[in-house]
Motif scaffolding. Structure first.
Motif, mmCIF file in Angstrom:
data_model
loop_
_atom_site.group_PDB
_atom_site.id
_atom_site.type_symbol
_atom_site.label_atom_id
_atom_site.label_comp_id
_atom_site.label_asym_id
_atom_site.label_seq_id
_atom_site.Cartn_x
_atom_site.Cartn_y
_atom_site.Cartn_z
ATOM 1 N N LEU A 39 0.808 -1.213 0.000
ATOM 2 C CA LEU A 39 0.000 0.000 0.000
ATOM 3 C C LEU A 39 0.846 1.269 0.000
ATOM 4 O O LEU A 39 0.363 2.336 -0.389
ATOM 5 N N GLY A 40 2.126 1.161 0.399
ATOM 6 C CA GLY A 40 3.032 2.298 0.327
ATOM 7 C C GLY A 40 3.344 2.705 -1.095
ATOM 8 O O GLY A 40 3.903 3.774 -1.352
ATOM 9 N N ARG A 41 2.962 1.891 -2.045
ATOM 10 C CA ARG A 41 3.182 2.202 -3.462
ATOM 11 C C ARG A 41 2.086 3.079 -4.041
ATOM 12 O O ARG A 41 2.113 3.424 -5.218
ATOM 13 N N PHE A 42 1.122 3.429 -3.190
ATOM 14 C CA PHE A 42 0.083 4.373 -3.592
ATOM 15 C C PHE A 42 0.547 5.760 -3.153
ATOM 16 O O PHE A 42 0.696 6.024 -1.969
ATOM 17 N N CYS A 43 0.827 6.620 -4.097
ATOM 18 C CA CYS A 43 1.322 7.960 -3.817
ATOM 19 C C CYS A 43 0.176 8.828 -3.287
ATOM 20 O O CYS A 43 -0.921 8.803 -3.832
ATOM 21 N N THR A 44 0.461 9.573 -2.218
ATOM 22 C CA THR A 44 -0.567 10.446 -1.655
ATOM 23 C C THR A 44 -0.049 11.864 -1.511
ATOM 24 O O THR A 44 1.154 12.099 -1.438
ATOM 25 N N GLY A 45 -0.980 12.795 -1.435
ATOM 26 C CA GLY A 45 -0.648 14.152 -1.049
ATOM 27 C C GLY A 45 -0.500 14.182 0.467
ATOM 28 O O GLY A 45 -0.780 13.190 1.157
ATOM 29 N N VAL A 46 -0.057 15.301 0.989
ATOM 30 C CA VAL A 46 0.147 15.421 2.431
ATOM 31 C C VAL A 46 -0.562 16.681 2.930
ATOM 32 O O VAL A 46 -0.506 17.735 2.292
ATOM 33 N N THR A 47 -1.221 16.547 4.071
ATOM 34 C CA THR A 47 -1.937 17.662 4.679
ATOM 35 C C THR A 47 -1.509 17.835 6.127
ATOM 36 O O THR A 47 -0.910 16.936 6.716
ATOM 37 N N ILE A 48 -1.841 18.979 6.671
ATOM 38 C CA ILE A 48 -1.804 19.168 8.116
ATOM 39 C C ILE A 48 -3.250 19.370 8.528
ATOM 40 O O ILE A 48 -3.955 20.219 7.970
ATOM 41 N N TYR B 176 3.908 11.826 -0.904
ATOM 42 C CA TYR B 176 4.485 10.799 -0.049
ATOM 43 C C TYR B 176 4.364 9.462 -0.763
ATOM 44 O O TYR B 176 3.272 9.073 -1.199
ATOM 45 N N TYR B 177 5.510 8.759 -0.905
ATOM 46 C CA TYR B 177 5.540 7.505 -1.649
ATOM 47 C C TYR B 177 6.579 6.569 -1.047
ATOM 48 O O TYR B 177 7.742 6.968 -0.875
ATOM 49 N N ARG B 178 6.154 5.375 -0.675
ATOM 50 C CA ARG B 178 7.041 4.341 -0.133
ATOM 51 C C ARG B 178 7.884 4.849 1.038
ATOM 52 O O ARG B 178 9.067 4.595 1.133
ATOM 53 N N GLY B 179 7.258 5.605 1.931
ATOM 54 C CA GLY B 179 7.933 6.055 3.138
ATOM 55 C C GLY B 179 8.801 7.288 2.984
ATOM 56 O O GLY B 179 9.521 7.648 3.902
ATOM 57 N N SER B 180 8.747 7.946 1.825
ATOM 58 C CA SER B 180 9.572 9.135 1.584
ATOM 59 C C SER B 180 8.763 10.201 0.863
ATOM 60 O O SER B 180 7.760 9.907 0.221
ATOM 61 N N PHE B 181 9.263 11.427 0.923
ATOM 62 C CA PHE B 181 8.657 12.517 0.173
ATOM 63 C C PHE B 181 9.212 12.519 -1.234
ATOM 64 O O PHE B 181 10.385 12.239 -1.442
ATOM 65 N N LEU B 182 8.369 12.869 -2.189
ATOM 66 C CA LEU B 182 8.790 13.062 -3.575
ATOM 67 C C LEU B 182 8.762 14.552 -3.862
ATOM 68 O O LEU B 182 7.931 15.270 -3.326
ATOM 69 N N GLY B 183 9.642 14.990 -4.723
ATOM 70 C CA GLY B 183 9.619 16.392 -5.114
ATOM 71 C C GLY B 183 10.811 17.101 -4.523
ATOM 72 O O GLY B 183 11.660 16.492 -3.910
ATOM 73 N N PRO B 184 10.891 18.391 -4.685
ATOM 74 C CA PRO B 184 9.994 19.163 -5.530
ATOM 75 C C PRO B 184 10.298 18.948 -7.003
ATOM 76 O O PRO B 184 11.447 18.754 -7.382
ATOM 77 N N ALA B 185 9.262 18.952 -7.805
ATOM 78 C CA ALA B 185 9.389 18.850 -9.254
ATOM 79 C C ALA B 185 8.516 19.941 -9.850
ATOM 80 O O ALA B 185 7.449 20.227 -9.324
#
Length: 187
Positions: free
Chosen positions: A19-28, A159-168
């Motif tokens: 399920l960590g292979r599902f990329c999500t956005g991040v909120t506060i 957030y993807y596989r336990g890490s942040f992606l970006g910035p792109a």
């Protein structure tokens, strides 16, 4: 197949990996509880319904902040920009004053904190809470929302596989670490 039999086919580690292979956005997710701002970082925020306008947030059963937000009866979800990973880490920790030095303003309807610099914010009243295993699903009725000017052309924190992606840059493909061929697993 019953749930016990299905549970024997994989362990918790495998569940998180897949399920960590599902990329999500991040909120506060933030609120005011007993006169103080409270909040936590959350990647399990989702649109739930257009009519009525509802969102959902999955909160760990053990989250003291989650319980405070539920008792406050309202919350604001701020969608984070790609350059806000450190802010996300700060709100992902327990303890210290997460709001010290953080720019925020009260949402006009609920007074919940809108975190400065986000891509968007969604102000909600708690509509209900549903038990869900080791989490609770908090359903929020959207009472206001907006995209601040500074969020118009910014890229999201992912957030993807336990890490942040970006910035792109917008329109550029997101960086991907060593993509392996998909393994097919019979279920």
């Amino acid at each position: 197949m019953n749930s016990t039999a299905a549970a024997l086919r994989f362990d918790r580690s495998r569940f998180r990996d897949v399920l960590g292979r599902f990329c999500t956005g991040v909120t506060i997710i933030s609120a005011v509880h007993e006169g103080e701002p409270v909040g936590f970082a959350c990647q399990s925020f989702a649109s739930l319904s257009l009519d009525p306008p509802l969102v959902s947030v999955a909160v760990a059963e053990t989250s003291a902040t989650g319980h405070r937000i539920e008792r406050a009866g309202a919350f604001c979800a701020t969608v984070l920009r790609a350059d806000q990973a450190e802010l996300c880490r700060r709100f992902g920790r327990s303890g210290a004053d997460k709001f010290a030095g953080v720019a925020w303003s009260p949402a006009e309807v609920t007074g919940s904190p809108r975190i400065g610099g986000g891509l968007a914010w969604v102000d909600c009243r708690v509509e209900g809470v549903v038990p869900a295993g080791d989490h609770r699903i908090v359903v929020g009725r959207v009472v206001d929302l907006d995209v601040p000017e500074e969020g118009e052309d910014a890229a999201p924190l992912l957030y993807y596989r336990g890490s942040f992606l970006g910035p792109a840059p917008l329109g550029a493909p997101a960086p991907v670490r060593g993509v392996a061929p998909a393994r097919r697993r019979e279920v």
